[in-house]
Design an enzyme around this catalytic site. Structure first.
Site, PDB file in Angstrom:
ATOM      1  N   ASP A   1       0.791  -1.231   0.000  1.00  0.00           N
ATOM      2  CA  ASP A   1       0.000   0.000   0.000  1.00  0.00           C
ATOM      3  C   ASP A   1       0.825   1.285   0.000  1.00  0.00           C
ATOM      4  OD1 ASP A   1       0.814   0.249   2.755  1.00  0.00           O
ATOM      5  OD2 ASP A   1      -0.896  -0.983   3.349  1.00  0.00           O
TER       6      ASP A   1
ATOM      7  N   HIS B   1       6.803  -7.360  -1.246  1.00  0.00           N
ATOM      8  CA  HIS B   1       5.858  -7.777  -2.282  1.00  0.00           C
ATOM      9  C   HIS B   1       5.552  -6.671  -3.282  1.00  0.00           C
ATOM     10  CE1 HIS B   1       4.519 -10.788   1.016  1.00  0.00           C
ATOM     11  NE2 HIS B   1       5.556 -11.238   0.328  1.00  0.00           N
TER      12      HIS B   1
ATOM     13  N   CYS C   1       6.308  -1.198 -25.962  1.00  0.00           N
ATOM     14  CA  CYS C   1       6.474  -2.414 -26.772  1.00  0.00           C
ATOM     15  C   CYS C   1       5.173  -3.162 -27.026  1.00  0.00           C
ATOM     16  CB  CYS C   1       7.476  -3.348 -26.103  1.00  0.00           C
ATOM     17  SG  CYS C   1       6.845  -4.173 -24.613  1.00  0.00           S
TER      18      CYS C   1
ATOM     19  N   SER D   1       0.522 -12.277  10.356  1.00  0.00           N
ATOM     20  CA  SER D   1       0.290 -13.650  10.819  1.00  0.00           C
ATOM     21  C   SER D   1       1.448 -14.559  10.446  1.00  0.00           C
ATOM     22  CB  SER D   1      -1.004 -14.199  10.215  1.00  0.00           C
ATOM     23  OG  SER D   1      -0.931 -14.174   8.796  1.00  0.00           O
TER      24      SER D   1
ATOM     25  N   ARG E   1      -2.893  -9.299  16.719  1.00  0.00           N
ATOM     26  CA  ARG E   1      -4.139  -9.835  17.270  1.00  0.00           C
ATOM     27  C   ARG E   1      -4.322 -11.234  16.716  1.00  0.00           C
ATOM     28  NH1 ARG E   1      -6.711  -4.428  16.486  1.00  0.00           N
ATOM     29  NH2 ARG E   1      -7.031  -3.544  18.576  1.00  0.00           N
ATOM     30  N   GLY E   2      -4.243 -12.227  17.570  1.00  0.00           N
ATOM     31  CA  GLY E   2      -4.407 -13.604  17.121  1.00  0.00           C
ATOM     32  C   GLY E   2      -3.085 -14.323  16.964  1.00  0.00           C
TER      33      GLY E   2
END
Length: 260
Positions: free
Chosen positions: A90, A105, A166, A205, A230-231
């Protein structure tokens, strides 16, 4: 952490307070992201991707850095954080003022030609898409996704631009599912971790392999590893400290404690 050099790895949870949904957080919808192989193999798939991405770009580009992004930029300014490695596409770390950002990424604000490597600003491609598809309603109510994509159904009449140099296929300059993180990008991320004393993981995560590789690098170097999420994460077993909490408030509290 006081007096330490803290390398930071961030994931989607850092940007949820900016209105960008998390892929895998609690309550996140089940999605089937476009793979690189499908994107290459099918013009219909490319039309579907660009139709959804075109509709989602306005909301994605309008997102603003939150207090967590700003806290990391402030920590870099004061020499605590030598740089940030992010799994996000982002661009919010850069917009918040962080200067040393390794985007594992890629970034959705850039587009490149798969044939000749020419790069374009994403907004320029969005303008071309709007010109080619005047009936696409940018203000349609949509459900944004973490990569700026949305769900769409009717793409048969969608026209997508080609490279003006191109004539090749254009693709957002991000790592799709089925692609590998570029070697030089991962080396830059690993170098940042090696040069630090501590690794802080925020809002990830750690399901993606590149994040786990950096965690394992820090573990082998016997660096303290702090995970804020969180988690459950795949890095919890390697963490020296696990903080169950939101990224924005935790990063802000850390900056306050270290700099005030």
């Amino acid at each position: 952490m006081r007096g330490a050099q803290v390398a930071v790895l961030t994931g989607a949870g850092v940007s949820t307070d900016s209105g960008i949904p998390d892929y895998r957080g609690e309550g996140a919808p089940v999605r089937t992201p476009m793979t690189f192989q499908t994107f290459l193999a099918s013009e219909t798939a490319r039309k579907r991707y660009w139709a959804g991405s075109h509709l989602g770009w306005r909301n994605f580009a309008a997102a603003e850095p939150n207090s967590g992004h700003r806290a990391l930029a402030e920590l870099e300014l004061h020499g605590v954080v030598p740089g940030v490695v992010t799994q996000n596409v982002d661009g919010l770390h850069r917009r918040a003022g962080s200067r040393h950002v390794v985007e594992l990424h890629g970034g959705m604000d850039r587009v490149r030609c798969l044939t000749c490597g020419q790069h374009y600003a994403r907004q320029a491609i969005a303008d071309r898409l709007a010109s080619l598809n005047p009936l696409v309603d940018l203000d349609t109510a949509i459900r944004p996704a973490p990569d700026g994509d949305v769900e769409v159904d009717d793409v048969e009449s969608m026209a997508i631009p080609a490279c003006t140099v191109c004539g090749g296929v254009l693709k957002p300059d991000v790592v799709f599912f089925g692609e590998f993180v570029p070697t030089d990008t991962f080396h830059a991320a690993a170098s940042l971790v090696r040069g630090a004393d501590t690794l802080l993981v925020a809002g990830s995560s750690l399901v993606v392999n590149s994040g786990i590789r950096l965690i394992e690098l820090a573990r082998r170097r016997r660096m303290p590893i702090i995970v804020v999420n969180r988690g459950v994460t795949k890095g919890d077993g390697r963490a020296t400290v696990k903080i169950e909490g939101g990224a924005s408030e935790t990063l802000t509290a850390m900056a306050d404690a270290l700099l005030r």
